[in-house]
Design a protein around this motif. Structure first.
Motif, PDB file in Angstrom:
ATOM      1  N   THR A  45      39.925 119.762  64.938  1.00 26.87           N
ATOM      2  CA  THR A  45      41.049 120.637  64.642  1.00 26.87           C
ATOM      3  C   THR A  45      41.451 120.414  63.187  1.00 26.87           C
ATOM      4  O   THR A  45      41.220 119.336  62.629  1.00 26.87           O
ATOM      5  CB  THR A  45      42.252 120.347  65.565  1.00 26.87           C
ATOM      6  N   SER A  46      42.034 121.446  62.592  1.00 29.53           N
ATOM      7  CA  SER A  46      42.476 121.296  61.208  1.00 29.53           C
ATOM      8  C   SER A  46      43.798 122.012  60.994  1.00 29.53           C
ATOM      9  O   SER A  46      44.143 122.950  61.711  1.00 29.53           O
ATOM     10  CB  SER A  46      41.426 121.850  60.237  1.00 29.53           C
ATOM     11  N   LEU A  47      44.507 121.526  60.005  1.00 30.06           N
ATOM     12  CA  LEU A  47      45.722 122.177  59.546  1.00 30.06           C
ATOM     13  C   LEU A  47      45.526 122.424  58.077  1.00 30.06           C
ATOM     14  O   LEU A  47      45.367 121.451  57.319  1.00 30.06           O
ATOM     15  CB  LEU A  47      46.932 121.286  59.798  1.00 30.06           C
ATOM     16  N   PRO A  48      45.438 123.640  57.604  1.00 35.74           N
ATOM     17  CA  PRO A  48      45.508 124.881  58.378  1.00 35.74           C
ATOM     18  C   PRO A  48      44.218 125.112  59.179  1.00 35.74           C
ATOM     19  O   PRO A  48      43.184 124.513  58.909  1.00 35.74           O
ATOM     20  CB  PRO A  48      45.674 125.957  57.311  1.00 35.74           C
ATOM     21  N   GLU A  49      44.327 126.000  60.162  1.00 38.46           N
ATOM     22  CA  GLU A  49      43.185 126.371  60.997  1.00 38.46           C
ATOM     23  C   GLU A  49      42.240 127.285  60.216  1.00 38.46           C
ATOM     24  O   GLU A  49      42.584 127.794  59.169  1.00 38.46           O
ATOM     25  CB  GLU A  49      43.652 127.105  62.251  1.00 38.46           C
ATOM     26  N   GLY A  50      41.059 127.508  60.800  1.00 34.67           N
ATOM     27  CA  GLY A  50      40.111 128.453  60.217  1.00 34.67           C
ATOM     28  C   GLY A  50      39.120 127.831  59.262  1.00 34.67           C
ATOM     29  O   GLY A  50      38.397 128.538  58.556  1.00 34.67           O
ATOM     30  N   ALA A  51      39.044 126.497  59.223  1.00 37.74           N
ATOM     31  CA  ALA A  51      38.103 125.812  58.340  1.00 37.74           C
ATOM     32  C   ALA A  51      36.721 125.774  58.982  1.00 37.74           C
ATOM     33  O   ALA A  51      36.590 125.677  60.200  1.00 37.74           O
ATOM     34  CB  ALA A  51      38.590 124.389  58.059  1.00 37.74           C
ATOM     35  N   THR A  52      35.682 125.843  58.160  1.00 38.61           N
ATOM     36  CA  THR A  52      34.310 125.769  58.648  1.00 38.61           C
ATOM     37  C   THR A  52      33.938 124.311  58.883  1.00 38.61           C
ATOM     38  O   THR A  52      34.214 123.449  58.048  1.00 38.61           O
ATOM     39  CB  THR A  52      33.335 126.407  57.646  1.00 38.61           C
ATOM     40  N   VAL A  53      33.308 124.058  60.038  1.00 29.58           N
ATOM     41  CA  VAL A  53      32.914 122.709  60.427  1.00 29.58           C
ATOM     42  C   VAL A  53      31.400 122.579  60.299  1.00 29.58           C
ATOM     43  O   VAL A  53      30.662 123.385  60.863  1.00 29.58           O
ATOM     44  CB  VAL A  53      33.352 122.407  61.879  1.00 29.58           C
ATOM     45  N   PHE A  54      30.959 121.559  59.543  1.00 25.54           N
ATOM     46  CA  PHE A  54      29.545 121.251  59.392  1.00 25.54           C
ATOM     47  C   PHE A  54      29.288 119.886  60.013  1.00 25.54           C
ATOM     48  O   PHE A  54      30.066 118.950  59.812  1.00 25.54           O
ATOM     49  CB  PHE A  54      29.140 121.194  57.917  1.00 25.54           C
ATOM     50  N   LEU A  55      28.212 119.791  60.767  1.00 24.68           N
ATOM     51  CA  LEU A  55      27.798 118.526  61.367  1.00 24.68           C
ATOM     52  C   LEU A  55      26.394 118.239  60.881  1.00 24.68           C
ATOM     53  O   LEU A  55      25.483 119.047  61.112  1.00 24.68           O
ATOM     54  CB  LEU A  55      27.852 118.622  62.895  1.00 24.68           C
ATOM     55  N   GLY A  57      25.273 118.647  58.008  1.00 23.81           N
ATOM     56  CA  GLY A  57      24.878 119.713  57.099  1.00 23.81           C
ATOM     57  C   GLY A  57      24.700 121.079  57.714  1.00 23.81           C
ATOM     58  O   GLY A  57      24.417 122.041  57.014  1.00 23.81           O
ATOM     59  N   GLU A  58      24.875 121.210  59.031  1.00 26.70           N
ATOM     60  CA  GLU A  58      24.686 122.493  59.708  1.00 26.70           C
ATOM     61  C   GLU A  58      26.026 123.039  60.198  1.00 26.70           C
ATOM     62  O   GLU A  58      26.781 122.323  60.862  1.00 26.70           O
ATOM     63  CB  GLU A  58      23.736 122.321  60.884  1.00 26.70           C
ATOM     64  N   ALA A  59      26.318 124.305  59.859  1.00 25.32           N
ATOM     65  CA  ALA A  59      27.573 124.929  60.290  1.00 25.32           C
ATOM     66  C   ALA A  59      27.618 125.009  61.811  1.00 25.32           C
ATOM     67  O   ALA A  59      26.657 125.443  62.444  1.00 25.32           O
ATOM     68  CB  ALA A  59      27.709 126.320  59.678  1.00 25.32           C
ATOM     69  N   LYS A  60      28.752 124.582  62.383  1.00 23.89           N
ATOM     70  CA  LYS A  60      28.892 124.539  63.837  1.00 23.89           C
ATOM     71  C   LYS A  60      30.046 125.380  64.356  1.00 23.89           C
ATOM     72  O   LYS A  60      30.248 125.455  65.556  1.00 23.89           O
ATOM     73  CB  LYS A  60      29.089 123.093  64.306  1.00 23.89           C
ATOM     74  N   GLY A  61      30.808 125.994  63.475  1.00 18.74           N
ATOM     75  CA  GLY A  61      31.914 126.824  63.936  1.00 18.74           C
ATOM     76  C   GLY A  61      33.104 126.704  63.010  1.00 18.74           C
ATOM     77  O   GLY A  61      33.018 126.169  61.913  1.00 18.74           O
ATOM     78  N   VAL A  62      34.219 127.222  63.498  1.00 21.42           N
ATOM     79  CA  VAL A  62      35.458 127.265  62.732  1.00 21.42           C
ATOM     80  C   VAL A  62      36.542 126.588  63.560  1.00 21.42           C
ATOM     81  O   VAL A  62      36.608 126.760  64.782  1.00 21.42           O
ATOM     82  CB  VAL A  62      35.829 128.733  62.410  1.00 21.42           C
ATOM     83  N   THR A  63      37.384 125.815  62.886  1.00 21.74           N
ATOM     84  CA  THR A  63      38.452 125.125  63.620  1.00 21.74           C
ATOM     85  C   THR A  63      39.430 126.140  64.184  1.00 21.74           C
ATOM     86  O   THR A  63      39.659 127.178  63.582  1.00 21.74           O
ATOM     87  CB  THR A  63      39.224 124.152  62.710  1.00 21.74           C
ATOM     88  N   LEU A  77      30.422 114.574  59.141  1.00 15.54           N
ATOM     89  CA  LEU A  77      31.293 115.724  59.379  1.00 15.54           C
ATOM     90  C   LEU A  77      31.839 116.210  58.048  1.00 15.54           C
ATOM     91  O   LEU A  77      32.312 115.409  57.232  1.00 15.54           O
ATOM     92  CB  LEU A  77      32.450 115.328  60.304  1.00 15.54           C
ATOM     93  N   LEU A  78      31.775 117.520  57.829  1.00 12.66           N
ATOM     94  CA  LEU A  78      32.352 118.156  56.650  1.00 12.66           C
ATOM     95  C   LEU A  78      33.194 119.322  57.131  1.00 12.66           C
ATOM     96  O   LEU A  78      32.728 120.146  57.915  1.00 12.66           O
ATOM     97  CB  LEU A  78      31.237 118.654  55.708  1.00 12.66           C
ATOM     98  N   VAL A  79      34.448 119.381  56.670  1.00  6.05           N
ATOM     99  CA  VAL A  79      35.357 120.467  57.022  1.00  6.05           C
ATOM    100  C   VAL A  79      35.783 121.124  55.716  1.00  6.05           C
ATOM    101  O   VAL A  79      36.313 120.455  54.826  1.00  6.05           O
ATOM    102  CB  VAL A  79      36.590 119.935  57.800  1.00  6.05           C
TER     103      VAL A  79
END
Length: 191
Positions: A45-55, A57-63, A77-79
Motif C-alpha cells: 500500500t502507498s500514500l498517495p495511492e496509485g504508485a506502480t509496484v515493481f518486484l 524489476g518487473e511491474a506487478k500492479g498499482v497500489t 521492491l520498487l514503488v
C-alpha cells in the motif's frame, strides 16, 4: 429430457475439470509452481495511492495491490509515482503469510545543482555538472552521485566507499563520505 440434463452436466463438469488443473504460477517469475510448496503473499500500500509496484524489476500492479503465489524469498521492491521520490527496499516473503508493506512516498524535490561550489573551509572551487539525477564534480568526490529527492548517494563500491548527502536547498549541500579508514563530513556552498 432427463438424459439431456445429465449430458449437459457431464460436459460442463469435463470443461471445468480441464480448465482447473490446479496449476499456479509464481507471481515474480510466471514459472509454474511445484506441488506441495507453501507460498506467501505480498501486500503493498502507498500514500498517495496509485504508485506502480515493481518486484525484482518487473511491474506487478498499482497500489493498493496484493501479489500472490510468491515463493518464500527476498525480493527487491520498487514503488514509483510521478512527482514523488522512488521508494526501494528489500522485502522478505514468508510461506503461508501476508507480508504487509506500507509506503509513504515523499514529494520529489527537483534541484539544479549544476554550477560553481566551494567546499566550506577549503580554497577549492568545484565545477558541478548535472545530467538528470546524476551529479558530478563535488570536490573530493570522484564518483557520480545520484540525486533522489533531496538525497545524494553513491556506493557502496568494490572499495566499500559510500557517499550519502543531503541537499538543504539549491545553495547548501552536506555530504558524508564513508570508507574503510573512517568517515569525512563535507559542506558545500554555491558560489
Amino acid at each position: 429430457m432427463k438424459y439431456m440434463k445429465l449430458f449437459v452436466i457431464a460436459i460442463l463438469f469435463t470443461l471445468f475439470a480441464c480448465e482447473q488443473d490446479g496449476s499456479q504460477t509464481d507471481a515474480a517469475t510466471d514459472d509454474p509452481l511445484p506441488d506441495g510448496v507453501s507460498y506467501g503473499i505480498l501486500s503493498v500500500t502507498s500514500l498517495p495511492e496509485g504508485a506502480t509496484v515493481f518486484l525484482d524489476g518487473e511491474a506487478k500492479g498499482v497500489t493498493q495491490t496484493m501479489i500472490e503465489n510468491l515463493i518464500p524469498n527476498s525480493y527487491d521492491l520498487l514503488v514509483t509515482l510521478e512527482g514523488y521520490a522512488d521508494h526501494e527496499e528489500t522485502v522478505t516473503v514468508v510461506a503461508d503469510n501476508v507480508t504487509d508493506i506500507e509506503v509513504t512516498l515523499q514529494p520529489a524535490v527537483l534541484y539544479n545543482l549544476a554550477g560553481r561550489w566551494s567546499m566550506d573551509g577549503e580554497p577549492d572551487i568545484c565545477d558541478v555538472r548535472q545530467n538528470g539525477n546524476e551529479v558530478r564534480g563535488f570536490c573530493g568526490v570522484p564518483n557520480p552521485l545520484i540525486l533522489n529527492g533531496n538525497q545524494l548517494n553513491y556506493g557502496p563500491d568494490e572499495l566499500e566507499k559510500v557517499v550519502n548527502g543531503t541537499v538543504a536547498d539549491e545553495s547548501h549541500v552536506q555530504l558524508t563520505y564513508t570508507h574503510p579508514y573512517g568517515e569525512s563530513n563535507w559542506s558545500y556552498t554555491r558560489l
